[in-house]
Motif scaffolding. Structure first.
Motif, mmCIF file in Angstrom:
data_model
loop_
_atom_site.group_PDB
_atom_site.id
_atom_site.type_symbol
_atom_site.label_atom_id
_atom_site.label_comp_id
_atom_site.label_asym_id
_atom_site.label_seq_id
_atom_site.Cartn_x
_atom_site.Cartn_y
_atom_site.Cartn_z
ATOM 1 N N SER A 121 0.833 -1.202 0.000
ATOM 2 C CA SER A 121 0.000 0.000 0.000
ATOM 3 C C SER A 121 0.868 1.254 0.000
ATOM 4 C CB SER A 121 -0.907 0.010 1.233
ATOM 5 O OG SER A 121 -0.138 0.146 2.413
ATOM 6 N N ARG A 122 0.247 2.375 -0.315
ATOM 7 C CA ARG A 122 0.964 3.644 -0.274
ATOM 8 C C ARG A 122 1.495 3.906 1.128
ATOM 9 N NH1 ARG A 122 -2.078 8.813 -2.582
ATOM 10 N NH2 ARG A 122 -1.944 7.442 -4.418
ATOM 11 N N LEU A 123 0.681 3.579 2.141
ATOM 12 C CA LEU A 123 1.126 3.740 3.518
ATOM 13 C C LEU A 123 2.356 2.885 3.795
ATOM 14 C CD1 LEU A 123 0.682 4.870 6.374
ATOM 15 C CD2 LEU A 123 -0.864 2.936 6.805
ATOM 16 N N TRP A 125 4.714 1.938 1.608
ATOM 17 C CA TRP A 125 5.894 2.553 0.989
ATOM 18 C C TRP A 125 6.365 3.772 1.783
ATOM 19 C CZ3 TRP A 125 8.553 -0.281 -2.062
ATOM 20 C CH2 TRP A 125 7.950 -1.189 -2.937
ATOM 21 N N ILE A 126 5.409 4.573 2.250
ATOM 22 C CA ILE A 126 5.772 5.741 3.049
ATOM 23 C C ILE A 126 6.439 5.307 4.350
ATOM 24 C CG2 ILE A 126 4.853 7.702 4.349
ATOM 25 C CD1 ILE A 126 2.673 7.937 2.203
ATOM 26 N N GLY A 127 5.869 4.264 4.973
ATOM 27 C CA GLY A 127 6.438 3.758 6.219
ATOM 28 C C GLY A 127 7.853 3.254 6.040
ATOM 29 N N ALA A 129 10.005 4.251 3.773
ATOM 30 C CA ALA A 129 10.876 5.408 3.556
ATOM 31 C C ALA A 129 11.200 6.098 4.874
ATOM 32 C CB ALA A 129 10.207 6.386 2.595
ATOM 33 N N ILE A 130 10.187 6.243 5.729
ATOM 34 C CA ILE A 130 10.403 6.859 7.040
ATOM 35 C C ILE A 130 11.331 5.985 7.883
ATOM 36 C CG2 ILE A 130 9.281 7.543 9.195
ATOM 37 C CD1 ILE A 130 6.817 8.282 7.530
ATOM 38 N N SER A 133 14.876 6.461 6.983
ATOM 39 C CA SER A 133 15.424 7.706 7.527
ATOM 40 C C SER A 133 15.746 7.539 9.008
ATOM 41 C CB SER A 133 14.429 8.857 7.324
ATOM 42 O OG SER A 133 13.268 8.686 8.119
ATOM 43 N N SER A 245 9.468 -5.780 6.788
ATOM 44 C CA SER A 245 9.537 -4.414 7.297
ATOM 45 C C SER A 245 9.973 -4.384 8.762
ATOM 46 C CB SER A 245 8.178 -3.723 7.142
ATOM 47 O OG SER A 245 7.200 -4.314 7.978
ATOM 48 N N SER A 280 7.647 3.465 12.158
ATOM 49 C CA SER A 280 7.449 3.130 10.746
ATOM 50 C C SER A 280 6.937 1.702 10.595
ATOM 51 C CB SER A 280 8.762 3.295 9.976
ATOM 52 O OG SER A 280 9.655 2.241 10.252
ATOM 53 N N VAL A 284 3.525 0.518 8.748
ATOM 54 C CA VAL A 284 3.493 -0.450 7.659
ATOM 55 C C VAL A 284 2.500 -1.570 7.949
ATOM 56 C CG1 VAL A 284 4.839 -2.225 6.484
ATOM 57 C CG2 VAL A 284 5.815 0.040 6.844
#
Length: 296
Positions: A121-123, A125-127, A129-130, A133, A245, A280, A284
């Motif tokens: 999900s988009r969430l 992928w964002i998770g 990436a976070i 970081s 993840s 994150s 995910v």
């Protein structure tokens, strides 16, 4: 990801996170990298042999058409990964190695999407990436945080790619074999290349410290045996990308255990990075855990 897979994956990540400190203890205590990986996986192989011979248990002989898959995956997930990680840590700091290993979920997710048609999900992928970081902050804030381009770094990059392939492509085999059987097969297959380092092994064991030897045995029993079984079980009941993840937590665990075992105190920046990495993982897995029924 359901709760059962989450807790199995979490245990695995904690066990694997402890390996960073354990590897250092063994190396500092007199083991060379080659003899360390050999001893560690001789112990792991022996554990599975004893399990297979235990009354009431049974590990089947794999089908002929699956043997080559098992050999290749064992070579990728055991031989190449642990060879790359152990040799890489000779010239790459523990924090930098943790950053490299934390990129495994990205490669795993991409491979799973391409070859297994899994959805992220988009969430998610964002998770991820976070989380990356956050791991970067852990690395920058650690005492050995210098991101250096060296031969060791290339060893670890190869290790990251090989273990990502291993995580994804072992999943179809769960239809024919149990997680324990697969882990035993992979361990035996992955140990064979390490026999190259057999010459001089016994002399090195005799010259190593007791703590180094106990640390090596620990890695053979817990991270290299039990943890691989729990990880394989988690992958068999959940998406490879979602389970992987959890690897974002591994550098956090590594810092905490190194602090306890080696008296290495994490900095405030590392603590902040660890918090971001944990959050994150929650992001995910939140959507999948909310929508799917819980396995009891």
């Amino acid at each position: 990801m359901n709760k059962k897979a989450f807790y199995l994956g979490l245990f695995t990540v904690i066990a694997w996170g402890s390996s960073f400190a354990a590897i250092r203890v063994s190396l500092l205590g007199g083991y060379s990298p080659g003899h360390l990986v050999l001893t560690r996986f001789l112990v792991a192989s022996l554990v599975f042999i004893l399990y297979a011979l235990w009354p009431g248990t049974k590990i089947r002989i794999p089908a002929k058409q699956d043997i080559w898959k098992i050999m290749l995956l064992g070579f990728a997930g055991i031989s190449i990964y642990h060879f790359g990680l152990t040799y890489g840590e000779q010239t790459v700091s523990a924090g930098t190695a943790g950053l490299f290993i934390a990129t495994v979920p990205i490669f795993t997710s991409i491979i799973a999407v391409i070859f297994l048609s899994e959805k992220i999900s988009r969430l998610g992928w964002i998770g991820m990436a976070i989380g990356l970081s956050g791991v970067a902050l852990i690395t920058i804030g650690s005492s050995e945080a210098a991101l250096e381009v060296s031969v060791g770094a290339w060893f670890i990059i190869v290790a990251v790619i090989s273990t990502s392939i291993f995580f994804v492509f072992q999943k179809p085999l769960f239809k024919q074999y149990t997680p324990v059987e697969l882990t035993a097969y992979f361990t035996w297959a992955g140990t064979l290349p390490f026999l190259y380092f057999t010459p001089g092994l016994f002399n090195e064991i005799q010259g190593a410290t007791l703590e180094a030897t106990l640390s090596t045995i620990y890695m053979g029993v817990i991270p290299a045996t039990i943890a691989y079984v729990t990880w394989a079980t988690a992958l068999s009941i959940a998406d490879a990308g979602a389970v992987s993840s959890l690897l974002y937590i591994e550098p956090v665990v590594a810092i905490i255990i190194a602090w306890i075992w080696l008296q290495e105190l994490p900095s405030g920046l590392s603590t902040l990075g660890g918090l971001i990495a944990v959050l994150s993982v929650i992001a995910v897995n939140w959507e999948a855990m909310r929508r799917r029924p819980v396995l009891q």
